[in-house]
Write a protein that holds these residues in place. Structure first.
Motif, PDB file in Angstrom:
ATOM      1  N   THR A 188       0.840  -1.200   0.000  1.00 35.29           N
ATOM      2  CA  THR A 188       0.000   0.000   0.000  1.00 35.29           C
ATOM      3  C   THR A 188       0.871   1.245   0.000  1.00 35.29           C
ATOM      4  N   ALA A 189       0.260   2.345  -0.396  1.00 39.72           N
ATOM      5  CA  ALA A 189       0.921   3.650  -0.365  1.00 39.72           C
ATOM      6  C   ALA A 189      -0.022   4.646   0.303  1.00 39.72           C
ATOM      7  N   ARG A 190       0.509   5.421   1.214  1.00 40.23           N
ATOM      8  CA  ARG A 190      -0.287   6.494   1.827  1.00 40.23           C
ATOM      9  C   ARG A 190       0.440   7.813   1.627  1.00 40.23           C
ATOM     10  N   ARG A 191      -0.328   8.849   1.471  1.00 41.21           N
ATOM     11  CA  ARG A 191       0.256  10.159   1.243  1.00 41.21           C
ATOM     12  C   ARG A 191       0.999  10.643   2.487  1.00 41.21           C
ATOM     13  N   ALA A 192       2.092  11.325   2.239  1.00 36.76           N
ATOM     14  CA  ALA A 192       2.876  11.958   3.301  1.00 36.76           C
ATOM     15  C   ALA A 192       3.401  13.280   2.750  1.00 36.76           C
ATOM     16  N   ALA A 193       3.930  14.108   3.619  1.00 33.98           N
ATOM     17  CA  ALA A 193       4.451  15.403   3.191  1.00 33.98           C
ATOM     18  C   ALA A 193       5.542  15.204   2.146  1.00 33.98           C
ATOM     19  N   GLY A 194       5.328  15.700   0.951  1.00 35.80           N
ATOM     20  CA  GLY A 194       6.326  15.620  -0.107  1.00 35.80           C
ATOM     21  C   GLY A 194       6.355  14.309  -0.853  1.00 35.80           C
ATOM     22  N   GLY A 195       5.421  13.388  -0.560  1.00 40.72           N
ATOM     23  CA  GLY A 195       5.454  12.118  -1.272  1.00 40.72           C
ATOM     24  C   GLY A 195       4.521  11.077  -0.685  1.00 40.72           C
ATOM     25  N   TYR A 196       5.026   9.851  -0.614  1.00 41.86           N
ATOM     26  CA  TYR A 196       4.219   8.716  -0.204  1.00 41.86           C
ATOM     27  C   TYR A 196       5.072   7.786   0.662  1.00 41.86           C
ATOM     28  N   VAL A 197       4.397   6.975   1.474  1.00 39.48           N
ATOM     29  CA  VAL A 197       5.071   5.959   2.282  1.00 39.48           C
ATOM     30  C   VAL A 197       4.532   4.595   1.861  1.00 39.48           C
ATOM     31  N   LEU A 198       5.438   3.726   1.441  1.00 38.77           N
ATOM     32  CA  LEU A 198       5.069   2.393   0.953  1.00 38.77           C
ATOM     33  C   LEU A 198       5.330   1.347   2.022  1.00 38.77           C
ATOM     34  N   ASN A 199       4.398   0.399   2.135  1.00 37.47           N
ATOM     35  CA  ASN A 199       4.555  -0.753   3.007  1.00 37.47           C
ATOM     36  C   ASN A 199       4.024  -1.991   2.294  1.00 37.47           C
ATOM     37  N   GLY A 200       4.714  -3.114   2.489  1.00 40.69           N
ATOM     38  CA  GLY A 200       4.232  -4.349   1.908  1.00 40.69           C
ATOM     39  C   GLY A 200       5.357  -5.239   1.412  1.00 40.69           C
ATOM     40  N   GLN A 201       4.987  -6.187   0.571  1.00 38.75           N
ATOM     41  CA  GLN A 201       5.935  -7.195   0.095  1.00 38.75           C
ATOM     42  C   GLN A 201       5.577  -7.597  -1.332  1.00 38.75           C
ATOM     43  N   LYS A 202       6.589  -7.803  -2.150  1.00 41.17           N
ATOM     44  CA  LYS A 202       6.434  -8.362  -3.484  1.00 41.17           C
ATOM     45  C   LYS A 202       7.235  -9.668  -3.562  1.00 41.17           C
ATOM     46  N   VAL A 203       6.787 -10.586  -4.408  1.00 38.75           N
ATOM     47  CA  VAL A 203       7.463 -11.891  -4.509  1.00 38.75           C
ATOM     48  C   VAL A 203       7.670 -12.256  -5.981  1.00 38.75           C
ATOM     49  N   PHE A 204       8.613 -13.176  -6.201  1.00 42.67           N
ATOM     50  CA  PHE A 204       8.923 -13.703  -7.536  1.00 42.67           C
ATOM     51  C   PHE A 204       9.338 -12.587  -8.498  1.00 42.67           C
TER      52      PHE A 204
END
Length: 447
Positions: free
Chosen positions: A192-208
Motif C-alpha cells: 500500500t501507499a499512503r500520502r505523506a508530506a512531499g510524497g508517499y510511504v510504501l509498506n508491503g511485500q512483493k514476490v517472484f
C-alpha cells in the motif's frame, strides 16, 4: 530427390521457371532472417552472436548453482553490447530512430528474446528483465518520469555502465489477481501507499521479482489508500512508483529455488515505511491498473518469444543428436520414424514464431493477440521439449545443455506473465464486446 537432382531438373525449365524455384541450400534460420527488413536482420544476427558468445559458457554452471552464480558480468556485457539501452533512440539509447518511431521496438525485443532463450532461457530472462522494469516508464506517457529516470538510465547503459531495473507487481496473496479483471476488485493487496508530506510511504511485500536481487531501481505497483476510507482496490487505486536500491526501509529477501530458468532470480522485496518523493510517482495517482495492463500487452509477446527460443533450442539439440548418433550401424536420422518426429518439432517451432512475428505487427499490441501468443507458445514449447526428451531416450536427461533443461525452462512460461489459464480468460475478455457477446446479449463478460 537430392538437391543435385533437383538442380539438374530445374536446368531444363525456362528462365522464368528457374527464377521462381527455390534452390538455396540454407538453414531455416537464414531463410527467415532474409524475410526481415535489413535493420532487423542485422539485429537478429547480433543477438545470436551475443547469445552464443556470452551465454553458452555460463549456462551449465548458472543452471546447476544459481545461488553461486553472479549475473553482473553478463549484464554488464549486455549493456556494453547495446542490449540494455534499446528503450530509446540515440543520443540516449541504441534503438534506431526508424524502429523507435515505427513498430520495430517490439520486434527487436521478440528477436532478442528468442535468440537469448535458444541458448539459455534463464540467462536470457536475466537480461530481458531490465526492459520489463523500464516498461512502465516508457508506456506511462509521463514525460517527467522519462526525463528523470528513463533517459539517464538508458544513457548509462549505452556507455556500458549497467544500471538495471525490475518490475514488481506480484504479492504473496495476490498473484494472478493483479493480472485479471475479474479477480482484481475482490483482491486484498498487501503493498500500500499512503500520502505523506512531499510524497508517499510504501509498506508491503512483493514476490517472484525477476532481477530483484540486483536491480538498481524497481517500478513498484502499490494500492493508494482510498479517499473514502474503504478497502484499497487494485483496479481503482493502483499507482506506480520508482523505488531505488538503498532507500531506507527497502530490502530484498530470499531468491526462490526454481525448477527452470534457474539462472534468473525470483526475489522477495520488502517495503517497510519506504518514503517515495512525489517525483518518483510514475503517471497520475490511481492510473496503475491501466498502465499495468498495457505493460503486459507489450511484454507477453517477448515472453512468447522466450518460449519459441526454448522450443527451438530443444529442436536443434534433438536434431544434432539424431545426426550424430548411430543405431544399427546407421545414423538415427536415417530412420523415417525419427524424421517424422523431428519434422513435428520443426513445424511446431515455425508455427510459434509465425504467431509471434505476426503479433508484433499489431500497433499498439492488443490484449487478445498478446495473450494468445503467450498462451499458445508457452503450451507448445512444453510439448516440443517433452517430445524431444522422448526422442533422445535415455540420453534425454543427460545430454549437456540439452533438452532436459529446456523442458524445465519451458514449464515456467506457462506460469509467469499471467498463467495460461488466466491468459485464456484475457482473450475472451478482449474479444467479448466485438466477437462474442452479440449472439448472447443478456450475458456478461467472464468472471
Amino acid at each position: 530427390m537430392t538437391s543435385t537432382e533437383l538442380r539438374r531438373s530445374a536446368a531444363l525449365l525456362k528462365p522464368v521457371g528457374r527464377a521462381l524455384i527455390d534452390l538455396d541450400d540454407v538453414s531455416l534460420w537464414e531463410r527467415e532472417t532474409k524475410t526481415l527488413p535489413r535493420r532487423l536482420a542485422r539485429r537478429r544476427r547480433a543477438y545470436r552472436d551475443f547469445a552464443r558468445r556470452e551465454l553458452t559458457p555460463l549456462l551449465e554452471r548458472a543452471d546447476a548453482d544459481p545461488a553461486g552464480y553472479d549475473p553482473r558480468p553478463l549484464l554488464t556485457a549486455a549493456a556494453r553490447a547495446g542490449l540494455q539501452s534499446e528503450q530509446l533512440p540515440p543520443p540516449w539509447g541504441t534503438m534506431p530512430l526508424g524502429a523507435f518511431l515505427g513498430d520495430g521496438t517490439l520486434f527487436h525485443e521478440v528477436l532478442k528474446a528468442e535468440e537469448l532463450s535458444s541458448v539459455c532461457a534463464g540467462l536470457g530472462l536475466s537480461v530481458l528483465a531490465h526492459g520489463l522494469g523500464l516498461a512502465p516508464l516508457q508506456l506511462s506517457g509521463d514525460l517527467a518520469s522519462v526525463r528523470r529516470w528513463l533517459v539517464p538510465i538508458t544513457r548509462d547503459n549505452r556507455t556500458g555502465r549497467a544500471r538495471l531495473a525490475a518490475f514488481a507487481i506480484t504479492e504473496p496473496a495476490a498473484g494472478s489477481d493483479v493480472e485479471d479483471s475479474a479477480g482484481a476488485p475482490a483482491a486484498r493487496f498487501g503493498t500500500t501507499a499512503r500520502r505523506a508530506a512531499g510524497g508517499y510511504v510504501l509498506n508491503g511485500q512483493k514476490v517472484f521479482i525477476t532481477g530483484g536481487a540486483h536491480a538498481d531501481l524497481v517500478t513498484v505497483f502499490a494500492a493508494l489508500e482510498p479517499e473514502d476510507g474503504g478497502h484499497a482496490r487494485v483496479d481503482r487505486d493502483w499507482t506506480c512508483f520508482v523505488v531505488e536500491r538503498g532507500t531506507p526501509g527497502f530490502r530484498t529477501g530470499r531468491s526462490e529455488h526454481k525448477l527452470g530458468q534457474r539462472a534468473a532470480d525470483a526475489t522477495e522485496l520488502f517495503f517497510d515505511d519506504v518514503f517515495v518523493p512525489t517525483e518518483n510517482r510514475v503517471g497520475a495517482e490511481r492510473s496503475g491498473w491501466a498502465l499495468n495492463r498495457n505493460v503486459l500487452n507489450y511484454s507477453r509477446l517477448p515472453v512468447a518469444a522466450i518460449a519459441v527460443g526454448i522450443a527451438r533450442g530443444a529442436t536443434e539439440a534433438a536434431t544434432a543428436y539424431c545426426r550424430q548418433t548411430r543405431l544399427g550401424g546407421r545414423p538415427l536420422l536415417s530412420y523415417q520414424e525419427v524424421q517424422l518426429a523431428l519434422a513435428d518439432l520443426w513445424l511446431e517451432t515455425m508455427a510459434m514464431r509465425a504467431m509471434v512475428w505476426q503479433g508484433v505487427r499489431h500497433v499498439p499490441p492488443t490484449q487478445a493477440v498478446s495473450s494468445a501468443a503467450k498462451t499458445y507458445c508457452g503450451d507448445r514449447a512444453v510439448a516440443v521439449c517433452a517430445r524431444a526428451v522422448e526422442l533422445l531416450g535415455d540420453d534425454g536427461a543427460h545430454v549437456a545443455g540439452g533438452v532436459e533443461k529446456r523442458l524445465r525452462d519451458a514449464r515456467l512460461n506457462q506460469i509467469y506473465e499471467g498463467t495460461n489459464q488466466l491468459n485464456r480468460l484475457a482473450i475472451v475478455e478482449a474479444l467479448w464486446e466485438a466477437d462474442l457477446s452479440t449472439s448472447i446479449p443478456a450475458a456478461g463478460p467472464p468472471g
